[in-house]
Design a protein around this motif. Structure first.
Motif, PDB file in Angstrom:
ATOM      1  N   GLY A 156       0.764  -1.048  -0.006  1.00  0.00           N
ATOM      2  CA  GLY A 156       0.093   0.102  -0.041  1.00  0.00           C
ATOM      3  C   GLY A 156       0.847   1.091  -0.063  1.00  0.00           C
ATOM      4  N   PHE A 157       1.878   1.456   0.623  1.00  0.00           N
ATOM      5  CA  PHE A 157       2.592   2.406   0.848  1.00  0.00           C
ATOM      6  C   PHE A 157       3.596   2.608  -0.433  1.00  0.00           C
ATOM      7  N   GLY A 158       3.960   1.249  -1.022  1.00  0.00           N
ATOM      8  CA  GLY A 158       4.495   1.514  -2.441  1.00  0.00           C
ATOM      9  C   GLY A 158       3.622   2.104  -3.456  1.00  0.00           C
ATOM     10  N   CYS A 159       2.450   1.889  -3.314  1.00  0.00           N
ATOM     11  CA  CYS A 159       1.206   2.380  -4.306  1.00  0.00           C
ATOM     12  C   CYS A 159       1.152   3.868  -4.074  1.00  0.00           C
ATOM     13  N   PHE A 160       1.256   4.279  -2.917  1.00  0.00           N
ATOM     14  CA  PHE A 160       1.067   5.556  -2.454  1.00  0.00           C
ATOM     15  C   PHE A 160       2.465   6.553  -3.189  1.00  0.00           C
ATOM     16  N   ILE A 192       5.844  18.889  -3.251  1.00  0.00           N
ATOM     17  CA  ILE A 192       5.143  18.243  -2.400  1.00  0.00           C
ATOM     18  C   ILE A 192       4.808  17.087  -2.698  1.00  0.00           C
ATOM     19  N   PHE A 193       4.461  16.637  -3.804  1.00  0.00           N
ATOM     20  CA  PHE A 193       4.361  15.393  -4.440  1.00  0.00           C
ATOM     21  C   PHE A 193       5.739  14.315  -3.991  1.00  0.00           C
ATOM     22  N   GLY A 194       6.684  14.910  -4.605  1.00  0.00           N
ATOM     23  CA  GLY A 194       8.049  14.319  -4.296  1.00  0.00           C
ATOM     24  C   GLY A 194       8.335  14.217  -2.892  1.00  0.00           C
ATOM     25  N   CYS A 195       8.127  15.089  -2.053  1.00  0.00           N
ATOM     26  CA  CYS A 195       8.179  14.671  -0.706  1.00  0.00           C
ATOM     27  C   CYS A 195       7.109  13.673  -0.098  1.00  0.00           C
ATOM     28  N   ALA A 196       6.077  13.764  -0.726  1.00  0.00           N
ATOM     29  CA  ALA A 196       4.978  12.628  -0.156  1.00  0.00           C
ATOM     30  C   ALA A 196       5.538  11.374  -0.768  1.00  0.00           C
ATOM     31  N   ALA A 197       6.143  11.268  -1.915  1.00  0.00           N
ATOM     32  CA  ALA A 197       6.621   9.889  -2.350  1.00  0.00           C
ATOM     33  C   ALA A 197       7.808   9.424  -1.536  1.00  0.00           C
ATOM     34  N   ALA A 198       8.778  10.287  -1.120  1.00  0.00           N
ATOM     35  CA  ALA A 198       9.866   9.953  -0.312  1.00  0.00           C
ATOM     36  C   ALA A 198       9.544   9.584   1.182  1.00  0.00           C
ATOM     37  N   MET A 199       8.320  10.117   1.643  1.00  0.00           N
ATOM     38  CA  MET A 199       7.732   9.688   3.073  1.00  0.00           C
ATOM     39  C   MET A 199       7.316   8.253   2.663  1.00  0.00           C
ATOM     40  N   ALA A 200       6.399   8.141   1.674  1.00  0.00           N
ATOM     41  CA  ALA A 200       5.908   6.727   1.484  1.00  0.00           C
ATOM     42  C   ALA A 200       7.023   5.723   1.345  1.00  0.00           C
ATOM     43  N   LEU A 201       8.030   6.095   0.788  1.00  0.00           N
ATOM     44  CA  LEU A 201       9.209   4.872   0.524  1.00  0.00           C
ATOM     45  C   LEU A 201       9.868   4.806   1.731  1.00  0.00           C
ATOM     46  N   LEU A 202      10.070   5.761   2.551  1.00  0.00           N
ATOM     47  CA  LEU A 202      10.652   5.582   3.944  1.00  0.00           C
ATOM     48  C   LEU A 202       9.670   4.686   4.735  1.00  0.00           C
ATOM     49  N   PHE A 203       8.405   5.112   5.217  1.00  0.00           N
ATOM     50  CA  PHE A 203       7.441   4.610   5.825  1.00  0.00           C
ATOM     51  C   PHE A 203       7.157   3.111   5.575  1.00  0.00           C
ATOM     52  N   GLY A 204       7.151   2.827   4.146  1.00  0.00           N
ATOM     53  CA  GLY A 204       6.890   1.612   3.899  1.00  0.00           C
ATOM     54  C   GLY A 204       8.091   0.494   3.946  1.00  0.00           C
ATOM     55  N   VAL A 205       9.205   0.801   3.903  1.00  0.00           N
ATOM     56  CA  VAL A 205      10.431  -0.043   4.176  1.00  0.00           C
ATOM     57  C   VAL A 205      10.447  -0.184   5.583  1.00  0.00           C
ATOM     58  N   VAL A 206      10.356   0.866   6.426  1.00  0.00           N
ATOM     59  CA  VAL A 206      10.562   0.889   8.040  1.00  0.00           C
ATOM     60  C   VAL A 206       9.320   0.011   8.558  1.00  0.00           C
ATOM     61  N   LEU A 207       8.236   0.106   7.845  1.00  0.00           N
ATOM     62  CA  LEU A 207       6.990  -0.793   8.336  1.00  0.00           C
ATOM     63  C   LEU A 207       7.234  -1.988   7.816  1.00  0.00           C
ATOM     64  N   ILE A 208       7.418  -2.426   6.787  1.00  0.00           N
ATOM     65  CA  ILE A 208       7.517  -3.778   6.441  1.00  0.00           C
ATOM     66  C   ILE A 208       8.646  -4.343   7.363  1.00  0.00           C
TER      67      ILE A 208
END
Length: 186
Positions: free
Chosen positions: A79-83, A161-177
């Motif tokens: 899901g975070f990867g899709c975000f 803004i969208f680039g920062c959101a993408a970076a946050m999604a990558l960071l959150f996704g990896v950390v959460l997995i």
């Protein structure tokens, strides 16, 4: 009687907050971005936002099948990867056909995170603490909605803004997995 898993409860709380931050970035930014970048009217913008929600509902209905194949933590990560993918497309391209892809990706991101995290919170709770933990989950969801509003302060450039959101999604996704794997191993 089920035993509460405190570390998983905390992890689901933070994951739900992160997921709602990312989902609501679209609901805070896209209604301002679409009229500016594509000259969309308010009604067309509203239909677009509704389309994202429709994709989220369809995805959530299929989410149990994905969880049975990938597991809980990996599905949340997907899901975070899709975000991330949706926000990368928004940051890099100004293309009307790609807006459909963005809506699909962001909708899938929501459908694979928020409903699943709610279920995970229930599973991690005991009957004694279920109400408290669902309240904590709600705090995460609404806290994420609140925190998403601050993304507008990053820049006046929507690509940033969208680039920062993408970076946050990558960071959150990896950390959460990784965190879900660690919690499940314990």
């Amino acid at each position: 009687m089920k035993v509460e898993h405190k570390s998983k409860v905390r992890l689901v709380f933070f994951a739900s907050m992160a997921a709602m931050v990312l989902f609501f970035v679209s609901f805070v930014s896209i209604p301002l971005y679409l009229p500016e970048a594509f000259s969309f009217s308010d009604s067309i913008t509203g239909y677009y936002m509704a389309f994202i929600s429709l994709i989220a509902i369809i995805t959530a209905s299929q989410m149990p099948k994905v969880v049975s194949k990938l597991g809980d933590g990996n599905t949340v990560g997907l899901g975070f990867g899709c975000f991330m993918s949706g926000y990368i497309v928004l940051a890099m391209f100004t293309s009307l056909p790609l807006l459909i892809l963005v809506a699909i990706l962001i909708g899938i991101g929501f459908g694979f995170t928020i409903p699943l995290l709610n279920h995970m919170m229930i599973e991690a709770s005991s009957s004694k603490n279920l109400g408290k933990n669902l309240g904590l989950y709600s705090m995460g969801v609404f806290g994420g909605q609140f925190l998403s509003t601050f993304i507008e302060y990053l820049s006046h450039d929507y690509a940033v803004i969208f680039g920062c959101a993408a970076a946050m999604a990558l960071l959150f996704g990896v950390v959460l997995i990784l965190a879900f794997k660690k919690v499940d191993a314990n």
